[in-house]
Design an enzyme around this catalytic site. Structure first.
Site, PDB file in Angstrom:
ATOM      1  CB  CYS A 195      55.768  57.169  11.416  1.00 29.37           C
ATOM      2  SG  CYS A 195      54.328  55.928  11.160  1.00 29.37           S
ATOM      3  CB  THR A 234      53.200  31.532   5.594  1.00 30.13           C
ATOM      4  OG1 THR A 234      54.002  30.513   4.918  1.00 30.13           O
ATOM      5  CG2 THR A 234      52.054  30.915   5.936  1.00 30.13           C
TER       6      THR A 234
END
Length: 392
Positions: free
Chosen positions: A325, A236
């Site tokens: 990261c 969704t």
């Protein structure tokens, strides 16, 4: 507080926060539902895609919404590799890609794909001749970033795209996470087949991104289920964040040329100031047109980068060591190693990244604080590294 780590993430525009909150409150329907609330959510979703597509001069049905740059890169690279492996199993990328690209290729190597990692120049730029030499009949994918997330080098993307146009069976992917809304970007006109982006780099929400997929390019889905996003990315859609992403992109792209010019002025001011601190050495190209306007990278040879970051933090100034990261790691930067720096110097790199909202007085404050920190820390440096700040 002076936040200058925009390449890691950026604060949301106030208008974007308000828009996301309003959509969450009033338009909570599932865009796949057939009732009125679902239809309203679907209309918002399509409107957001239209805004994104317009910004890139592509069509809305070429925009696939994702959770961010990492997912977009994974979907692009794995999607091509798995879908077109009957054509060949040779892939090309560079030595200085973001971990969300580099580690995907490393994984594909374990699955039997062959990967060529292109070298870069001392300024961090890919050479077209190296790409030309690497291409073979088995090549199905070339993946090269737009702007290096660590040192800010702009890759010759348009030149590469023009060359790859002569190889219709090769898919060209570009990680544009650090370039979008900072520099002009027209993926279709430049011969790019796939282009990854992340909203939180241009003052949109975290957890939202997209992948431009040129019409006709097929991708094997990584997520299956409900068939959303043209069957390529099931799940969704997060309508509030997607709408917020579209609004942030529209704001960021507005008057882009003026914003670029302003950041270039700030960058020149910053480079000049750093150049006056003898203990520091600037990374990247000396040519302004080869460097992103919002990133400055330098090394403080003989000093651990995280020590400098925390010293500036004590003064209320926030910069970083490299890609967020990997910034928690103490090992040398792979990017700096690829540029030819010794391992100990490659562990001393620092990145400053800013926005068009910053002003000359912000740069002046940063430089004063940096001078103070360097003066304080210089006696603590490793003496065996001090004279090794230059590239091999």
């Amino acid at each position: 507080m002076l936040y200058m780590d925009y390449a890691a993430t950026s604060p949301l525009y106030e208008e974007v926060i308000e828009t996301i909150a309003e959509v969450m409150k009033s338009h909570y329907g599932n865009p796949s539902s057939i009732h009125r609330l679902g239809v309203e959510a679907e209309k918002l979703l399509q409107s957001a895609k239209g805004i994104i597509a317009s910004s890139l001069k592509v069509t809305p049905n070429e925009i696939i919404c994702t959770s961010g740059g990492t997912e977009s890169n994974n979907l692009a690279i794995k999607g091509v590799a798995y879908n077109y492996q009957q054509r060949g199993k040779h892939l090309i990328t560079t030595q200085i890609e973001h971990p969300s690209v580099k580690e995907v290729f490393a994984g594909l190597e374990q699955e039997g794909f062959r990967v060529t990692y292109l070298p870069v120049s001392k300024s961090g730029s890919v050479q077209l001749a190296d790409l030309q030499a690497a291409i073979c009949e088995d090549t199905i994918l070339v993946s090269i970033m737009y702007v290096n997330n660590e040192i800010g080098t702009i890759q010759p993307i348009r030149e590469i795209g023009q060359y790859l146009a002569g190889f219709p069976k090769i898919i060209f992917h570009m990680d544009a996470v650090q370039g979008i809304a900072k520099l002009p970007l027209e993926p279709k006109a430049w011969g790019i087949d796939l282009c990854s982006a992340s909203a939180h780099k241009f003052q949109g929400p975290k957890g939202a991104g997209f992948l431009y997929r040129r019409a006709g390019v097929q991708l094997k889905p990584l997520l299956v289920g409900g068939g959303q996003e043209f069957g390529v990315r099931s799940g969704t859609e997060n309508v509030p964040l997607i709408v917020g992403m579209a609004k942030a992109l529209r704001i960021s792209m507005d008057n882009l040329a003026a914003k670029i010019a302003h950041k270039q002025t700030l960058r020149q001011q910053l480079l000049a100031g750093i150049g006056e601190i003898p203990e520091l050495s600037i990374s990247g190209s000396e040519l302004e047109q080869e460097m992103a306007p919002h990133i400055v990278h330098f090394a403080f040879a003989g000093m651990k980068a995280e020590v400098v970051v925390h010293a500036l933090e004590q003064k209320g100034i926030y910069i970083s060591t490299r890609s967020a990261c990997a910034s928690g790691e103490s090992k040398p930067s792979d990017v700096m190693l690829a540029l030819g720096y010794p391992r100990d110097v490659a562990a001393s790199g620092l990145r400053i990244s800013f926005s068009d909202e910053h002003q000359e007085q912000d740069i002046a404050l940063l430089l004063r604080s940096l001078q103070e920190v360097v003066k304080e820390l210089a006696p603590m440096r490793n003496p065996s590294v001090i004279h090794r700040g230059k590239r091999n």
